[in-house]
Write a protein that holds these residues in place. Structure first.
Motif, PDB file in Angstrom:
ATOM      1  N   UNK B  23       0.828  -1.201   0.000  1.00 37.88           N
ATOM      2  CA  UNK B  23       0.000   0.000   0.000  1.00 37.88           C
ATOM      3  C   UNK B  23       0.869   1.261   0.000  1.00 37.88           C
ATOM      4  N   UNK B  26       1.868   1.826  -3.572  1.00 37.67           N
ATOM      5  CA  UNK B  26       0.791   2.422  -4.376  1.00 37.67           C
ATOM      6  C   UNK B  26       0.748   3.932  -4.162  1.00 37.67           C
ATOM      7  N   UNK B  29       3.643   5.658  -5.985  1.00 38.19           N
ATOM      8  CA  UNK B  29       3.483   5.680  -7.438  1.00 38.19           C
ATOM      9  C   UNK B  29       2.540   6.802  -7.864  1.00 38.19           C
ATOM     10  N   UNK B  30       1.463   6.963  -7.127  1.00 38.58           N
ATOM     11  CA  UNK B  30       0.423   7.887  -7.563  1.00 38.58           C
ATOM     12  C   UNK B  30       0.640   9.314  -7.121  1.00 38.58           C
ATOM     13  N   UNK B  31       1.487   9.535  -6.142  1.00 36.35           N
ATOM     14  CA  UNK B  31       1.622  10.911  -5.660  1.00 36.35           C
ATOM     15  C   UNK B  31       2.947  11.555  -6.051  1.00 36.35           C
ATOM     16  N   UNK B  32       3.938  10.773  -6.490  1.00 32.89           N
ATOM     17  CA  UNK B  32       5.237  11.373  -6.768  1.00 32.89           C
ATOM     18  C   UNK B  32       5.196  12.218  -8.043  1.00 32.89           C
ATOM     19  N   UNK B  33       6.158  13.125  -8.140  1.00 29.67           N
ATOM     20  CA  UNK B  33       6.187  14.080  -9.252  1.00 29.67           C
ATOM     21  C   UNK B  33       7.062  13.652 -10.420  1.00 29.67           C
ATOM     22  N   UNK B  38       7.263   8.144 -10.877  1.00 31.72           N
ATOM     23  CA  UNK B  38       5.881   7.792 -11.204  1.00 31.72           C
ATOM     24  C   UNK B  38       5.766   6.993 -12.498  1.00 31.72           C
ATOM     25  N   UNK B  39       6.768   7.043 -13.339  1.00 37.51           N
ATOM     26  CA  UNK B  39       6.701   6.250 -14.562  1.00 37.51           C
ATOM     27  C   UNK B  39       7.655   5.073 -14.493  1.00 37.51           C
ATOM     28  N   UNK B  41       9.264   4.034 -11.781  1.00 39.25           N
ATOM     29  CA  UNK B  41       9.094   3.302 -10.524  1.00 39.25           C
ATOM     30  C   UNK B  41      10.387   2.985  -9.810  1.00 39.25           C
ATOM     31  N   UNK B  60       9.959  -4.065  -5.472  1.00 34.19           N
ATOM     32  CA  UNK B  60      10.161  -3.003  -6.443  1.00 34.19           C
ATOM     33  C   UNK B  60      11.541  -3.147  -7.079  1.00 34.19           C
TER      34      UNK B  60
END
Lengths: 681, 557
Positions: B23, B26, B29-33, B38-39, B41, B60
């Motif tokens: 979690x 997740x 991944x969704x909040x980083x700039x 975010x792409x 990883x 990861x």
């Protein structure tokens, strides 16, 4: 008297529901026939007619609408039984699907070979043509190269072809030219064109989705044509509609065109049903929890709506069409319990399926399953399973659970309780992903329990997540078929905006949406002349981000000069809500415009009547079951419960095809629809 | 006395811990700039206890994970007092870090007064200051030329952000806005883990969780020992070579001596070559992580990768060698090189002990970063090459994966959409397909690298740097399999002779319409080529995967 009929073909059973004008519903269940699902559907219609005391022809003659959820596309993908597909693509870019953007699943498994792509490399053909990211043509489509590719496709024996060129979402001219020539030269070939299937940027998503469409298309078309013919021969004169993965329905012709959009046709009915339940009950926030024999489907209804996403993946294939957000977990009644070399108990993902099935089915299955644990714990009445048509072998269940117990050094009971605990945790984890991952706190939601096995597990799953309320509809075991009858017609279109780094202008926004609306409304009108609504949304992100947010654009002032400001403001607010912050000083990138035309069909069905005040009721019988200790608990018949009835756990509620466990301290009230409304203590 | 833990409680706690780190991932991944997070990883999550034992991790980036215990120990050593609400940061390779771009955030987890665990987020920053953009400086001769050094510091004290400290960090970084956004995402993910762990404590009681953790580690150890004890005993040797250090030394040797006895393994890297003057040195924590990576690839995939699973493993190395540099040496390349070579040397050695588990070599990293001006917008851009992923190694399980990555990422890095790349950057991806013939031959063939022809569509010349290795030494073949074909990158510029790019260069001029012909390496083959089935060879031919090293994609007919 006229009917509408919902038909949901599942892995084991085909569920049918008929509703008449007064809203009265009649259910039937009939074994599925995987080889040709339409055989099971017709047999199910026989059974449904029998229950209505009509002939099938008579019933069908009075049916104005059949809504159907099919797993033909799903199974073709899962079992790799689709058409032989060829890919026609831009020269120099044949390997997009096999590269998968460089990603691989299990990080520490370096000894598993790569998956086989749906289209092997020898059937992937490049042609000379190329667009720039501005839409300008750098390399015109080369006739000779196209001709060579078509010759190669001919000799490859492909039955279906996917056409996907780079940047074709900007201008489909090359794809259209290629498709026209293909259709001329190879008229028997089925063709899927990427600018038709998914006119959006990101080639991996687009090519993969187009290939899936080409792969399942011929089977889906064949099946639907067959079903339509059989229905017609049987006297049906109404409309046949197919549920799509986005939860809306469409005529056969559209489902055939966009066959990749039917891969979630089955579970989508459950979500529609859940949405209808939310509406009927006035409970806007629900977690639909649909547990069957091999898998559990979990989704989310928030503020009465089910969320759509384009992140879909099925059987390793990326399908980027918008579909209902449904998490499927390999957890069901047939999930197998095992003990690994570290003496850790594992349950699933392997399932005993229906053949050989759990040990207690007595069909030769030796492995202990969740259903066996439920028998050992006294939750399932071995003699009354499936309405008594299929009694269970409790000795076999005990022997299977004993083997697990022995390798853990536990008692039979401890092992059985452990098995249900582990499967419940798995499903709770799925709900956590479905809710917390989207920033939704599951504790404020009600759990909607349906599907054959859900009632046995709902209480403990809810407790794990601190959910306080569970709803069990009377139609729980056929809720998907029932839900299909509440779906609307829906046609979706989308387009990528090319901004060249500049902010989108008001005129561009208006023109983009006007064009999409015209396209969507035109298509819907060709199917339907009732009331229609238009839904608009835009996918946007901050400049540096990679994940777009789909922002609803309803109730905007489209004539205002500040239109773009309004749209961007909605994006900032959405971002803040989802991720706790907004960056108002940053540029907002407008990526895709989306429009859905929705045709509202007439709804029949029940309304929630107020229940009389709570009063006690009498159980049918009592039996021994394990609630922390062996206890003699009351057993209620769901059919016999009346609005206003109330009782407390520990108790068991039984219906023909499902069983509900009420824990000690939990309180059941029967609501105005005759459904169980359980307050967790 | 600790409470008795039944197997069900253990399974429940183990499941919870693993879902908590997932979690956290997740949320990252969704909040980083930044694109690298975010792409692509390039981040990892873990939970360690106060003695630095790894309790749980999310799958990861493998090379991050084995390094987290060392970072935790450095934090524990630095601070006498750690309070609820503290958030600690570090990146310095001589204070528990691996290399400067990998910044790590720690949140302490308490049960009432008692401090029990850490939630940890490690993320590769897109810039960390220093002499070159993006952290990789092939010219560096000391760590000060590589970027900003952060020893363990408290970014938050008792829940209060030290914004003066944050200003200091952000000021030293080229893209402060992205940096702040990424850092907020890291701290947020660590706090999310804290929230979930607190709930676990309140549900079971911390003593039960602690006791369960002991049994979880013991179980992983037992599983690992059960696997290792089936391997052949003995002393085994393996070696692998770096092409060069970019400062004049070539064929730098990494040597592994592995002693396997019963269910114990000792990996001794002491005979590796002396350290370098350039950034190809490894830090201590990174060397430890690379050894863990190799071990993790050899045992079963489903064994939880925690401190228990690593108990049978002992690591010996000598400071002053290429795998463990003296304080002050530059080390930025180390998470890829010599990590890849350390893994390969160990797995080569172990191929005599557990041949069915020893996979052939995976690709090496060879990155390019281009800086220039986008003529469409007039803005400056910086682009990092993530396309043209190298091939994976073959194994007893079958052929290698094509276009999948290096030993240290193994399919964890995403290269993203070419259409999006063309929209965002003035680049034309003329060709991007498998590089035929690049996979090492064998009973099972190595995965293929990629042939990328990339045309620069700027109006003015742009500048490029490279950082990597593997243009001379291809990923190793295993047990009779052949090596993968090494990387081969060239710059084609009208009116100039084609120029072969070195793996460690700065200031390469690329003119408008120049083409980079990038040919990434394939993976190594496994087993003698003579044993490859005729059906497999037929299939390779039909698919055009083996017919010579094609320069372009005109090979489908």
């Amino acid at each position: 008297m006229t009917f509408t009929i919902g038909v949901d073909v599942g892995g084991t059973y085909t569920d049918l529901v008929a509703i008449d004008e007064s809203g009265k519903a009649v259910f039937a269940k009939s074994p599925s026939t995987p080889l040709d699902q339409s055989v099971g559907v017709m047999a199910g219609l026989d059974e449904l007619a029998r229950r209505l005391k009509l002939t099938r022809a008579d019933m069908l003659g009075r049916t104005d609408r059949v809504v159907h959820g099919t797993t033909v596309a799903t199974n073709a993908l899962l079992e790799r039984k689709g058409a032989d597909v060829a890919l026609l693509t831009t020269e120099g870019h044949r390997d997009v699907i096999e590269m998968r953007e460089g990603l691989k699943g299990d990080r520490y498994d370096l000894r598993s070979p790569p998956p086989e792509p749906l289209v092997p490399r020898q059937r992937r053909f490049g042609v000379k043509e190329r667009l720039k990211p501005s839409g300008d043509i750098v390399t015109p489509l080369d006739d000779r190269s196209l001709g060579d590719a078509i010759d190669a496709i001919r000799s490859s024996n492909a039955r279906s072809v996917a056409v996907c060129f780079l940047h074709s979402y900007l201008d489909p001219v090359h794809e259209i030219t290629a498709v026209e020539r293909l259709a001329r030269e190879l008229p028997e070939l089925s063709i899927s064109r990427s600018s038709d299937v998914l006119p959006q940027i990101k080639e991996y998503e687009r090519v993969s989705t187009t290939i899936v469409n080409a792969y399942v298309g011929p089977l889906v078309r064949h099946y639907l044509a067959n079903l339509e013919r059989r229905l017609k021969e049987a006297g049906f004169k109404g409309n046949l509609f197919i549920i799509l993965s986005h939860g809306g329905m469409a005529p056969v012709e559209e489902a055939s065109r966009l066959a990749a959009g039917t891969v979630l046709s089955g579970p989508a009915g459950g979500v529609s049903g859940a949405r209808r339940c939310a509406d009927l009950l006035g409970i806007p926030d629900l977690v639909p929890f649909d547990m069957g024999g091999t898998s559990t489907d979990i989704s989310l209804v928030a503020e009465g709506r089910a969320s759509l996403s384009a992140d879909g993946m099925l059987a390793g294939q990326r399908i980027a069409l918008r579909s209902l957000d449904i998490v499927s977990i390999a957890a069901g009644g047939g999930s197998i319990a095992s003990v690994d070399s570290g003496r850790t108990l594992r349950v699933g993902p392997e399932s005993a399926g229906s053949v050989p099935g759990p040990a207690c089915y007595g069909n030769g299955g030796a492995a202990a399953t969740v259903t066996d644990a439920n028998v050992v714990l006294g939750y399932l009445d071995a003699t009354a399973f499936m309405g008594g048509q299929r009694p269970l072998d409790s000795t076999a269940a005990e022997a299977a659970v004993d083997r697990v117990a022995a390798s853990l050094g536990l008692s039979r009971l401890q092992a059985a309780a452990g098995i249900t605990r582990m499967i419940n945790l798995k499903m709770a984890d799925g709900i956590r992903l479905m809710t917390l991952r989207r920033g939704v706190d599951p504790r404020r939601l009600a759990l909607l329990s349906f599907g054959g096995a859900a009632g046995l597990h709902a209480a403990e799953v809810a407790r794990e997540l601190e959910i306080k309320r569970i709803i069990v509809p009377t139609a729980a075991s056929v809720l998907s078929a029932w839900g299909m009858l509440t779906s609307d017609l829906r046609y979706e279109v989308s387009r990528t905006h090319y901004g060249a780094g500049a902010r989108i202008s008001t005129d561009e926004v208006r023109a983009l949406f006007a064009q999409l609306e015209q396209q969507a409304a035109g298509r819907l009108r060709s199917w339907f002349d009732g009331p229609m609504t238009i839904e608009r949304s835009a996918e946007m992100r901050y400049g540096e981000q990679i994940f777009e947010i789909d922002v609803a654009l309803d109730d905007l002032d489209w004539n205002a000069t500040s239109l773009v400001d309004q749209i961007e403001d909605r994006f900032h607010r959405c971002h803040e809500e989802l991720y706790t912050y907004a960056s108002r000083d940053q540029e907002v990138v407008f990526v895709n415009a989306r429009v859905a035309a929705v045709g509202e069909v007439s709804r029949r069905g029940q309304d929630l009547r107020p229940a009389p005040s709570a009063h006690a009721c009498t159980p049918r019988t009592t039996r021994q079951a394990f609630f922390g200790a062996w206890r003699e608990v009351p057993v209620y018949a769901l059919d016999a419960l009346q609005p206003g009835h109330a009782f407390e756990g520990p108790a068991i509620v039984e219906a023909e095809t499902t069983t509900v466990i009420i824990d000690a301290g939990d309180r059941v009230t029967v609501n105005g629809l005759g459904w169980l409304d359980i307050a967790l203590g | 006395m600790s409470p008795q833990i039944d197997p069900i409680t253990r399974s429940v706690v183990q499941h919870r811990l693993s879902s908590i780190v997932k979690e956290m991932g997740e949320a990252m991944l969704r909040t980083s700039y930044s694109q690298i997070l975010n792409s692509s990883r390039d981040f990892s999550l873990g939970i360690c206890d106060t003695s630095g034992r790894l309790i749980a991790q999310a799958d990861h980036i493998p090379v991050h994970v084995g390094a987290l215990p060392w970072a935790t120990l450095a934090v524990e050593a630095r601070f006498k007092e750690i309070r609820p609400g503290d958030v600690i940061l570090l990146n310095d390779p001589y204070h528990g870090g691996s290399h400067l771009p990998d910044l790590t955030a720690f949140v302490p987890i308490f049960d009432r007064e008692r401090r029990l665990l850490w939630t940890i987020v490690r993320a590769h920053q897109s810039d960390i200051g220093g002499a070159t953009h993006g952290g990789y400086n092939p010219a560096a001769t000391e760590i000060f030329q590589e970027g900003l050094r952060v020893p363990p510091i408290k970014l938050y004290e008792g829940g209060r952000l030290r914004d003066d400290l944050l200003d200091l960090l952000a000021l030293n970084i080229r893209n402060p806005r992205e940096f702040r956004g990424d850092l907020a995402a890291m701290v947020g993910a660590a706090h999310l883990g804290e929230r979930r762990l607190s709930r676990l404590f309140s549900e079971f009681g911390a003593p039960v969780v602690e006791a369960a953790v002991e049994t979880i580690l013991d179980a992983a150890e037992a599983q690992t020992r059960a696997v290792v004890s089936t391997w052949k005993d003995g002393v085994f040797h393996g070696e692998a070579f770096l092409d060069d250090d970019g400062h004049g030394r070539s064929d730098i040797r990494i040597a592994a001596k592995v002693t396997k006895s019963g269910s114990d393994i000792e990996v001794d890297l002491s005979e590796s070559d002396p350290q370098s003057t350039s950034f190809v040195n490894s830090s201590h924590a990174n060397m430890q992580a690379a050894v863990v990576m190799a071990f993790a690839y050899l045992i079963d995939a489903e064994i939880p990768k925690n401190a228990g699973a690593l108990r049978p493993l002992k690591v010996v190395a000598k400071q002053g060698t290429i795998v463990w540099a003296d304080p002050g040496r530059p080390v930025t390349l180390c998470t890829s090189h010599p990590s890849n070579e350390i893994v390969e040397a160990i797995i080569k050695a172990m191929s005599a002990s557990c041949p069915d588990r020893a996979m052939a070599g995976w690709g090496r990293r060879f990155r390019i970063a281009i800086q220039g001006e986008d003529p469409r917008s007039g803005r400056n851009f910086i682009w990092h090459l993530f396309q043209a992923r190298p091939g994976g190694g073959a194994s007893s399980g079958g052929d290698g994966w094509s276009s999948i990555g290096e030993w240290h990422t193994v399919g964890g890095i995403k290269f993203g959409s070419i259409e999006v790349a063309e929209v965002r950057f003035p680049l034309h991806f003329r060709h991007h397909e498998f590089r035929a013939g690049s996979g090492g031959d064998g009973q099972f063939r190595g995965g293929l690298g990629v042939a990328l022809d990339l045309v620069l569509e700027t109006a003015k010349p742009a500048l490029a740097n490279t950082a990597g290795d593997g243009a001379r030494h291809g990923p190793c073949g295993m047990l009779g399999g052949e090596d993968g074909v090494p990387h081969d990158y060239r710059l084609i510029s009208e009116g100039r002779a084609p120029r072969v790019l070195k793996t460690k260069e700065v200031g390469i001029e690329i003119r408008p319409n120049d083409c980079l012909e990038i040919r990434s390496s394939g993976g190594g083959g496994w087993g003698p080529p003579a044993r490859r089935s005729s059906a497999a060879r037929q299939r390779d031919r039909e698919q055009g995967l083996t017919q010579g090293v094609a320069a372009t994609g005109q090979d489908w007919r």
